[in-house]
Design a protein around this motif. Sequence first.
Motif, PDB file in Angstrom:
ATOM      1  N   GLY A   1      45.831  -3.056   4.246  1.00 42.40           N
ATOM      2  CA  GLY A   1      44.928  -2.960   4.127  1.00 42.40           C
ATOM      3  C   GLY A   1      44.271  -4.025   3.551  1.00 42.40           C
ATOM      4  O   GLY A   1      42.705  -3.428   3.790  1.00 42.40           O
ATOM      5  N   ARG A   2      44.145  -5.326   2.782  1.00 41.20           N
ATOM      6  CA  ARG A   2      43.414  -5.210   2.141  1.00 41.20           C
ATOM      7  C   ARG A   2      42.371  -6.262   3.672  1.00 41.20           C
ATOM      8  O   ARG A   2      41.184  -6.752   2.747  1.00 41.20           O
ATOM      9  CB  ARG A   2      44.051  -6.863   0.796  1.00 41.20           C
ATOM     10  CG  ARG A   2      44.119  -6.125   0.453  1.00 41.20           C
ATOM     11  CD  ARG A   2      45.391  -7.385  -1.025  1.00 41.20           C
ATOM     12  NE  ARG A   2      44.059  -8.181  -1.092  1.00 41.20           N
ATOM     13  CZ  ARG A   2      43.664  -8.679  -2.235  1.00 41.20           C
ATOM     14  NH1 ARG A   2      43.848  -7.599  -2.850  1.00 41.20           N
ATOM     15  NH2 ARG A   2      42.976  -9.572  -2.086  1.00 41.20           N
ATOM     16  N   PRO A   3      42.528  -6.712   4.271  1.00 42.89           N
ATOM     17  CA  PRO A   3      42.385  -6.922   5.456  1.00 42.89           C
ATOM     18  C   PRO A   3      40.864  -6.575   5.784  1.00 42.89           C
ATOM     19  O   PRO A   3      39.816  -7.254   6.515  1.00 42.89           O
ATOM     20  CB  PRO A   3      43.321  -7.837   6.253  1.00 42.89           C
ATOM     21  CG  PRO A   3      44.679  -8.121   5.211  1.00 42.89           C
ATOM     22  CD  PRO A   3      44.295  -7.233   4.929  1.00 42.89           C
TER      23      PRO A   3
ATOM     24  N   ALA B   1      42.400   1.681   2.787  1.00 45.05           N
ATOM     25  CA  ALA B   1      41.465   0.833   3.072  1.00 45.05           C
ATOM     26  C   ALA B   1      41.636  -0.015   4.376  1.00 45.05           C
ATOM     27  O   ALA B   1      40.977  -0.026   5.309  1.00 45.05           O
ATOM     28  CB  ALA B   1      41.515  -0.601   2.213  1.00 45.05           C
ATOM     29  N   ALA B   2      42.829   0.304   5.727  1.00 41.59           N
ATOM     30  CA  ALA B   2      43.141  -0.063   6.470  1.00 41.59           C
ATOM     31  C   ALA B   2      42.575   1.428   7.789  1.00 41.59           C
ATOM     32  O   ALA B   2      43.030   0.582   8.882  1.00 41.59           O
ATOM     33  CB  ALA B   2      44.527  -0.016   7.174  1.00 41.59           C
ATOM     34  N   ASP B   3      41.965   2.650   7.209  1.00 43.93           N
ATOM     35  CA  ASP B   3      41.305   3.569   8.039  1.00 43.93           C
ATOM     36  C   ASP B   3      40.020   3.145   8.116  1.00 43.93           C
ATOM     37  O   ASP B   3      39.256   2.536   7.673  1.00 43.93           O
ATOM     38  CB  ASP B   3      42.009   5.074   7.506  1.00 43.93           C
ATOM     39  CG  ASP B   3      43.186   4.867   7.381  1.00 43.93           C
ATOM     40  OD1 ASP B   3      44.627   4.251   8.221  1.00 43.93           O
ATOM     41  OD2 ASP B   3      43.862   5.391   7.006  1.00 43.93           O
TER      42      ASP B   3
ATOM     43  N   SER C   1      50.285   2.709  10.622  1.00 41.10           N
ATOM     44  CA  SER C   1      49.973   1.933   9.012  1.00 41.10           C
ATOM     45  C   SER C   1      49.612   3.913   8.190  1.00 41.10           C
ATOM     46  O   SER C   1      48.922   4.237   8.881  1.00 41.10           O
ATOM     47  CB  SER C   1      48.839   1.164   9.067  1.00 41.10           C
ATOM     48  OG  SER C   1      47.883   1.400   8.556  1.00 41.10           O
ATOM     49  N   GLY C   2      48.934   3.511   7.600  1.00 39.07           N
ATOM     50  CA  GLY C   2      48.302   4.700   6.186  1.00 39.07           C
ATOM     51  C   GLY C   2      49.600   5.670   6.562  1.00 39.07           C
ATOM     52  O   GLY C   2      50.434   5.533   6.748  1.00 39.07           O
TER      53      GLY C   2
ATOM     54  N   ALA D   1      43.918   5.927  12.169  1.00 37.81           N
ATOM     55  CA  ALA D   1      44.415   4.754  11.527  1.00 37.81           C
ATOM     56  C   ALA D   1      44.858   3.694  11.645  1.00 37.81           C
ATOM     57  O   ALA D   1      44.964   3.012  13.257  1.00 37.81           O
ATOM     58  CB  ALA D   1      46.008   6.164  11.371  1.00 37.81           C
ATOM     59  N   GLY D   2      44.347   3.617  10.324  1.00 40.51           N
ATOM     60  CA  GLY D   2      44.919   1.527  10.234  1.00 40.51           C
ATOM     61  C   GLY D   2      45.336   1.000  11.395  1.00 40.51           C
ATOM     62  O   GLY D   2      46.980   1.346  11.394  1.00 40.51           O
ATOM     63  N   GLY D   3      45.176   0.039  12.235  1.00 42.29           N
ATOM     64  CA  GLY D   3      46.245  -1.154  12.797  1.00 42.29           C
ATOM     65  C   GLY D   3      45.487  -1.992  12.790  1.00 42.29           C
ATOM     66  O   GLY D   3      44.819  -2.706  12.162  1.00 42.29           O
TER      67      GLY D   3
END
Length: 544
Positions: A56-58, A150-152, A268-269, A257-259
């Motif tokens: 999720g950092r990026p 963080a990726a969401d 992810s997530g 949800a993060g992709g």
Amino acid sequence: MEVAMSSSSTAGIPAVPGDPDGTKALAGAEALAGTKAPAGAEAPDVTVVVAVREDGRPRLGRCLASLAGQTIGAARIEVLVTGGPPQSPPDGAGPAPSHAPHAPPHDQPWASSGAARSPSPADLGAVGRTDTANQALERVRGRYLFFLDAADLLGREALARLVHAADSKGHDVVYAKTAASGAAVFARTRHRVPLGEPGLAWELSAAKLFRREPLLRHGLRFAEDVPVGLAEQAFTLEALFRARRVAVLADYDYRFAGGAATGPVRRSGPEARNSPAALAAAAAEPGGLEGLLRGTAAAMAVTARFTGPGPLGDGFRLRHFAHECDVLTGPAFLKAPEPERRRVFAGVRRLVADHLGDAVLAGLRPGLRLRFSYVRAGDQAGLVSVLRYEAGHGAPPLRTDLVSADWRRTGAARRTLVVTARTPLPHLGALGTGPVRLTGCPEAGRVLLRPASGGAGTEIEVRIPAEAFPAGRTRIGLSTALLGTEHTAAVAPGTAPRQAHALRGLRPYRLDVSPDGGDGLVVAVLPVGLPVGLPVGLRRTERA
């Protein structure tokens, strides 16, 4: 609180410049860390706890920008960025949705219609930084909490809608639909949802809105020695059981949800942590199987504390046995080192003894019932045999076939009926003769179990003295009963009738055994030289 609702949850989700390693966003959060509301200022409506993991950092900058663009207003949001929930191996639990939730394409124009510029993380009024989710729980000021990866991303109106629903209906926990989720619980919006509602137990990630007051009053915290997904489950379970009211909102895409920012969408997530694949992958890591066991036991312990016997608790227990315990007794168990196998087997056996009742058994697939039969019997070797069979052939079919039935001489004028059967269930002999049941004359039969020759499975031999059968016609059958499952042995097609002669006292008798046209056998014990008055039909049947 008046909330204006738009028809598009993606409208206004901001695009921000790329941040390949998340450095800028993290630096921004660090710069704002400790920012406090002016003295006398009202508490924010909602605190969003954003967990930063490696994947999720990026995308942290995009996540924070989506919070800054919320229609509830940035001033009503407190953000706490954590280094992630308590440290643990890769993790997860819960069923995967029918297709992966996803973020909208990265090149979609997300800026609000008429907005001068897209929101940015700098627009957030209060951002703090903590190492863990538990530290965040000690600092929250909002009336409500929402946990996010963080990726969401959040739909623009997500927090406004969630807070409005909780305030207007008095909800303590609000389930919020994730975009593209196929979970059954999100089929429609419901308020004051009973905890026994189908599907509720299968969505236990922390990606929900929680009222802060009961969480703090009861001292809810995330377990720090179990995988993240299981820590979320135990936390969410206790919040649900303590909640006055629960809602499910399915009228809007609240969360994306993060992709990956480019290329095919990847999961992810919470959805990724809670997928069967993630569970299996985590269990395959060193120590992962024992971490999964600890987390599953912790979640089941919460259910046991708040529910007694009955449908409510069984609904949650079914979820754990059907999902987490499937992995605990699956291929990862077969591949684990023997010392770890022994510890995990003992732990799962305690869970089976304490929590696996008949109602839960009835909801499990047959293959799992079979595994738990060996677990309950304390037969680790039998479970290994089942898993090896599964690895080569799939789950063993719950089937027993009658192979033969014939009379064996056991004395000068004595006979014993020997019935042989075969089942693909391996290592059945280790469970004793209890699983094999006779009908017709159960008190007289002797059951022998041995490994099948030439392949996996178990051979069953039943010996019944001819003297045990009364004169006339007797139907007998054989069934194999395991934990929550019983099946009747079927007679193989083409099984031929067999005949023998024996004495009862000084009188000779003819002994017949033949298929009964169904799943059993007919044994006929007839004096030699039948009386003339015997009905023709009986003659014909008993000679069949």
